[in-house]
Scaffold this active site. Sequence first.
Site, PDB file in Angstrom:
ATOM      1  N   SER A  53     -36.865  -6.545  11.114  1.00 19.54           N
ATOM      2  CA  SER A  53     -37.412  -5.574  10.164  1.00 19.54           C
ATOM      3  C   SER A  53     -38.418  -6.274   9.245  1.00 19.54           C
ATOM      4  CB  SER A  53     -36.285  -4.959   9.324  1.00 19.54           C
ATOM      5  OG  SER A  53     -35.760  -5.950   8.448  1.00 19.54           O
ATOM      6  N   ASP A  95     -38.859  -3.543  13.834  1.00 19.52           N
ATOM      7  CA  ASP A  95     -38.245  -2.303  13.345  1.00 19.52           C
ATOM      8  C   ASP A  95     -39.199  -1.607  12.359  1.00 19.52           C
ATOM      9  OD1 ASP A  95     -36.210  -0.464  13.117  1.00 19.52           O
ATOM     10  OD2 ASP A  95     -34.841  -1.748  11.999  1.00 19.52           O
ATOM     11  N   HIS A  96     -38.725  -0.521  11.769  1.00 24.75           N
ATOM     12  CA  HIS A  96     -39.508   0.299  10.831  1.00 24.75           C
ATOM     13  C   HIS A  96     -40.680  -0.416  10.149  1.00 24.75           C
ATOM     14  CE1 HIS A  96     -36.749   3.756  10.559  1.00 24.75           C
ATOM     15  NE2 HIS A  96     -35.863   2.853  10.894  1.00 24.75           N
ATOM     16  N   ASP A 131     -43.430   3.587  11.718  1.00 20.79           N
ATOM     17  CA  ASP A 131     -42.647   4.683  11.149  1.00 20.79           C
ATOM     18  C   ASP A 131     -43.538   5.507  10.226  1.00 20.79           C
ATOM     19  OD1 ASP A 131     -40.975   6.402   9.875  1.00 20.79           O
ATOM     20  OD2 ASP A 131     -39.614   4.880   9.068  1.00 20.79           O
ATOM     21  N   GLU A 169     -32.640   1.950   4.377  1.00 18.18           N
ATOM     22  CA  GLU A 169     -32.762   0.751   5.188  1.00 18.18           C
ATOM     23  C   GLU A 169     -33.825  -0.112   4.563  1.00 18.18           C
ATOM     24  OE1 GLU A 169     -32.268   0.698   9.450  1.00 18.18           O
ATOM     25  OE2 GLU A 169     -34.275  -0.122   9.618  1.00 18.18           O
ATOM     26  N   HIS A 211     -29.203   6.210   8.034  1.00 20.44           N
ATOM     27  CA  HIS A 211     -29.124   4.747   7.944  1.00 20.44           C
ATOM     28  C   HIS A 211     -27.992   4.326   7.008  1.00 20.44           C
ATOM     29  CE1 HIS A 211     -33.555   4.343   9.169  1.00 20.44           C
ATOM     30  NE2 HIS A 211     -32.839   3.777  10.106  1.00 20.44           N
ATOM     31  N   GLY A 212     -27.455   3.155   7.290  1.00 17.35           N
ATOM     32  CA  GLY A 212     -26.392   2.646   6.429  1.00 17.35           C
ATOM     33  C   GLY A 212     -25.060   3.190   6.898  1.00 17.35           C
ATOM     34  N   HIS A 248     -31.491   5.849  15.718  1.00 18.80           N
ATOM     35  CA  HIS A 248     -31.386   5.073  14.469  1.00 18.80           C
ATOM     36  C   HIS A 248     -30.193   5.591  13.689  1.00 18.80           C
ATOM     37  CE1 HIS A 248     -35.570   3.241  14.048  1.00 18.80           C
ATOM     38  NE2 HIS A 248     -35.637   3.912  15.179  1.00 18.80           N
ATOM     39  N   GLY A 250     -26.859   4.928  13.516  1.00 24.05           N
ATOM     40  CA  GLY A 250     -25.690   5.377  14.275  1.00 24.05           C
ATOM     41  C   GLY A 250     -24.361   4.918  13.710  1.00 24.05           C
ATOM     42  N   SER A 251     -24.365   4.074  12.670  1.00 24.17           N
ATOM     43  CA  SER A 251     -23.085   3.601  12.108  1.00 24.17           C
ATOM     44  C   SER A 251     -22.272   4.787  11.621  1.00 24.17           C
ATOM     45  CB  SER A 251     -23.321   2.671  10.908  1.00 24.17           C
ATOM     46  OG  SER A 251     -24.010   1.526  11.300  1.00 24.17           O
ATOM     47  N   ASN A 270     -30.274   1.403  17.611  1.00 24.77           N
ATOM     48  CA  ASN A 270     -30.431   0.365  16.595  1.00 24.77           C
ATOM     49  C   ASN A 270     -29.098   0.060  15.932  1.00 24.77           C
ATOM     50  OD1 ASN A 270     -33.090   0.607  17.257  1.00 24.77           O
ATOM     51  ND2 ASN A 270     -33.787   1.131  15.197  1.00 24.77           N
ATOM     52  N   ASP A 272     -27.491  -2.463  12.902  1.00 22.31           N
ATOM     53  CA  ASP A 272     -27.702  -3.441  11.838  1.00 22.31           C
ATOM     54  C   ASP A 272     -26.459  -3.512  10.955  1.00 22.31           C
ATOM     55  OD1 ASP A 272     -28.837  -5.278  10.135  1.00 22.31           O
ATOM     56  OD2 ASP A 272     -30.312  -3.915   9.262  1.00 22.31           O
TER      57      ASP A 272
HETATM   58 ZN   LIG Z   1     -34.052   2.975  11.641  1.00 21.05          ZN
END
Ligand SMILES: [Zn+2]
Length: 341
Positions: A53, A95-96, A131, A169, A211-212, A248, A250-251, A270, A272
Site C-alpha cells: 500500500s 494497493d489503493h 482507486d 485503510e 475495510h478493517g 476488498h 473481507g475481514s 485482499n 491485511d
Molecule cells: Zn481495499
Amino acid sequence: MPVADYATYCEMLDRARTNRFAYPAINVTSLTTANAVLKGLAESRSDGIIQVSTGGGAFASGSAVKDMALGAISIAEHVHRAAARYPIYVALHTDHCQADKLDTYVLPLVAETERRRAAGFPNLFNSHMFDGSALPLDENLDLAVKLLERFAKSELILEIEAGVVGGEEDGVRAEANAKLYTTPEDTLEVARRLNGIGARYLLAATFGNVHGVYKPGSVKLKPSILKECQDAVAGTFGEAARFHLVFHGGSGSELHEIHEALDYGVVKMNIDTDTQYAFTRSIVRHMFMHYDGVLKVDGEVGDKKAYDPRTYLALAEGAMAERVKRAVAELRGTGTTLFKG
Ligand SMILES: [Zn+2]
C-alpha cells in the site's frame, strides 16, 4: 520460482475464475512480512499475490525518508530475489492509490518498470491499483483509460474500483454516505470504456464490503450484486467480457459469503487486517511469556535471546504464514500452484 511474468499471471487469474478459487493478495510492509507470505503460500502449494500500500511503501522506506515508491521498490526487489527460492509463483501488486497520489506512487513505479523493460529486465510489479472510487464514475474512468493505455505497452494489469469500500485503510476513511454497492449500470460503463483498449484489468466492485475488522454479522454483504454485474456485462458484451473481480474489506465476512463471491468471479481477495493481527498476536504472546527476559526487571539484565528482535519476528513470520495458509484454504486455493516442480 521468480515472480510470475505477464503470461503466468494471466493464466493464474483465468484459472482462478474458471475453477472458482481466489488468490489471497496480502499486504506486506517489510522483509519479514513478505517472507511470511512466501512461506505460507509455499506450504499451501498455492500461488498468490503480494501487495504494497502507499502507507506500506512509506513505512518500508524508513521513517526518515517516507518515500512510498522507494519503499515499494525495495520490497519488490527483495521479493524478486527471494521468491526464486520457493516452489510457487507470486505476483507483485500495489494497493489503493487515490488520484492525488498517482504522481508519487503508481506512476514512478510504472516508470521504473518501463526503464527495466527497456534494459531487458522483467517488470518490477505485475499490477497496480488506481482507486478513483471517490470521484464521479466518468472522472474515475477517464483516469483509468489513460492509465490502461500506458499499462498496455508494458504488460501491466490495472485494478480499478467502482463503488466505495467502507471503513478505513491506511488512514483513508470512506464517507459515511459512500456508495457501498456497485450497480450493474456502473460496471457496464466500466466495460464500455475499458474493454476496447486491449489490456487486462481487475475490477474491485463493492457489495457492502468494509475495510478493517468488524465482528461477524455486522458486515452486510450482498454477493448477489456481483452476479448481477457479471450477468449484465456478459449479456451486453458477451461471455468473454466477464470481469475478474477483487474482494476488498473481507475481514469479518462469513465463509459462505466469501465462497459465494468466488462463485461469481472474485479471483483476488485482499487480506491485511487478519494477517496484521496474526503477526502481532504471536509477538504479544512472546512478550507475556518472557516478561522477565525481554525487560531488565529489578536491576537484572534480561535475556538477550528473548529480546533479540529476530526471536519474536521469526515467531511472527511463522504465525503470519499460518494465517496465509488459512486464507488460501478458505479461498479454495490449496494445492493449485501452476509451478511444476
Ligand atoms: Zn481495499
